[in-house]
Design an enzyme around this catalytic site. Structure first.
Site: not given
Ligand SMILES: CC(C)(COP(=O)(O)OP(=O)(O)OC[C@H]1O[C@@H](n2cnc3c(N)ncnc32)[C@H](O)[C@@H]1OP(=O)(O)O)[C@@H](O)C(=O)NCCC(=O)NCCS
Length: 409
Positions: A82, A90-93, A116, A121, A409
């Site tokens: 994201v 909430g985009v990931l959710s 990561s 998750y 992967f």
């Molecule tokens: C990880 C990532 C995808 C999260 O996306 P996002 O859209 O910010 O996530 P959301 O807003 O949907 O978060 C949903 C919940 O997860 C939590 N959360 C999201 N990322 C988190 C993280 N890295 N560590 C801990 N909690 C996290 C949020 O705080 C939120 O918690 P809540 O429901 O209690 O408020 C984004 O931060 C990102 O792109 N990170 C870098 C790339 C990466 O690591 N991707 C994962 C690859 S496996």
């Protein structure tokens, strides 16, 4: 605010890839970027849009993964990212919920991913399902225990990996079903594994391979790079970075490890991402010399609990009513009676009193055979209503060898 979600088509690839590169802080070399695109299953991508702009993405690889007792189609979740401008809205959710629904509709009962960060998750029902060890071995102190296997029919062959790709593929196909978590490699996977442009080398030189074989053919291989160096006194002090070591039998396995550990001019062998029950852990006479570090590897999510539980085998008979908590995939949230023996398993919805109440993550953790249910009970993360029920379930779900994918992967 909601962000509409849909798969992308190939023309939208640059915007999709950009979200990935921005979020990971990754600057791929053009050849890497091309390989990444070639691996993408466009109909299994998802992108979240803010107006015209893609702000969040994910994708799935259609994997054939080994599970206890067989192989299953498994959704290999990837490319989750994201944009920093849209994080924590909430985009990931939204992407995760949509993706789990899509996976269910497609008929896959299990999803798996590499995380990561370990905190992301669990909230979507994934559980830590395998563990990997990384070794940093002083090769001068790497002797084996007495009785380590030895086969005089075996010999070693040095080869350029690209020249023996077919032989590596053939050998790998014989080991992939032996351990839960391993997945079949398609041609794109092999292209990535054997990629050897300068930017893949991280200063450790070209990719090298050594094969163990006899008159009947190849019985194992190792893939590695060597960073050669000499210390201030002129003593050789090279480092061998091991990427893969696969063998069809213990003697070939031991010979390949000896070849890696006894390599001239090398004093340190770094082997990242090995299984937690790697036979090397018992072959080395002085196990401390492995200097292991452990980390979570695969995360697994049961998308359809009943199907997933009937699609694997069990190590011991079990008959238990399991009450599953799952607020992301509500169709799983109910009581199920799991009845399994060494010939098969059944999982039926019931209204009986539960023996165990657990979050769906716990079943994901145990699914590939890692024995974590006992720890989860001790930690107070599960509720046991019938004494001994968790121990019986944990015993039935455990598996040897322990799960390990061995390749991101
Ligand atoms: C990880 C990532 C995808 C999260 O996306 P996002 O859209 O910010 O996530 P959301 O807003 O949907 O978060 C949903 C919940 O997860 C939590 N959360 C999201 N990322 C988190 C993280 N890295 N560590 C801990 N909690 C996290 C949020 O705080 C939120 O918690 P809540 O429901 O209690 O408020 C984004 O931060 C990102 O792109 N990170 C870098 C790339 C990466 O690591 N991707 C994962 C690859 S496996």
């Amino acid at each position: 605010m909601t962000y509409p979600i849909r798969p992308i088509d190939e023309s939208e690839w640059p915007a999709f890839a950009r979200v990935n590169e921005e979020s990971f802080g990754w600057t791929p070399h053009p050849q890497q970027a091309e390989r990444y695109k070639a691996q993408t299953e466009f109909d299994r991508t998802l992108a979240a849009f803010d107006g015209e702009q893609i702000v969040g993405v994910t994708g799935v690889f259609s994997l054939t993964m080994t599970v206890p007792g067989g192989q299953l189609p498994v959704a290999g979740v990837t490319a989750v990212s994201v944009l920093a401008s849209h994080r924590r809205r909430g985009v990931l959710s939204s992407l995760m919920r949509r993706q789990l629904n899509d996976i269910r509709e497609r008929g896959e009962s299990v999803a798996a991913l590499y995380a990561s960060e370990a905190l992301i998750y669990g909230r979507y029902g994934y559980g830590r399902a395998s563990t990997e060890l990384s070794f940093t071995i002083d090769s001068r102190r790497s002797g084996f225990v007495p009785g380590a296997p030895h086969d005089p029919a075996l010999r070693l062959r040095v080869a350029k990996p690209a020249d023996v790709r077919g032989e590596l593929e053939k050998l790998f196909a014989t080991v992939v079903t032996r351990r839960p978590g391993r997945y079949e490699r398609v041609p794109h996977t092999w292209t990535a594994v054997l990629a050897d442009e300068e930017h893949d080398q991280n200063g450790a030189g070209t990719l090298r391979s050594i094969l163990a074989e006899d008159d009947g053919g190849v019985r194992g291989y190792a893939l590695f790079r060597i960073k050669s160096s000499w210390d201030d006194a002129g003593v050789p002090d090279g480092t061998l970075k091991l990427y893969e070591l696969e063998a069809s039998d213990p003697a070939a396995y031991a010979l390949l490890w000896r070849s890696v550990l006894d390599r001239d001019l090398v004093t340190t062998v770094q082997a990242g991402g090995r299984p937690v029950d790697d036979p090397l852990t018992v072959l080395m006479a002085d196990q401390r010399q492995l200097r292991p570090r452990w980390a979570d590897e695969l995360w697994v999510r049961l998308v359809e609990v009943d199907r997933a539980l009937t699609e694997r085998s069990y190590s011991a008979p079990v008959d238990a009513v399991i009450e599953v908590e799952d607020n992301v995939c509500p169709w799983n949230a109910r009581r199920w009676r799991l009845t399994a023996d060494l010939t098969g398993a059944e999982c039926k919805p019931v209204d009986d009193e539960p023996d165990v109440t657990l979050p769906v993550n716990a079943l994901g953790s145990a699914y590939l055979g890692d024995g974590t249910l006992g720890e989860q009970l001790e930690a107070g993360l599960l509720r046991e209503h019938s004494p001994g029920a968790v121990r019986r379930l944990a015993t039935a779900m455990s598996w040897s060898p322990r799960p390990w994918a061995g390749l991101t992967f």
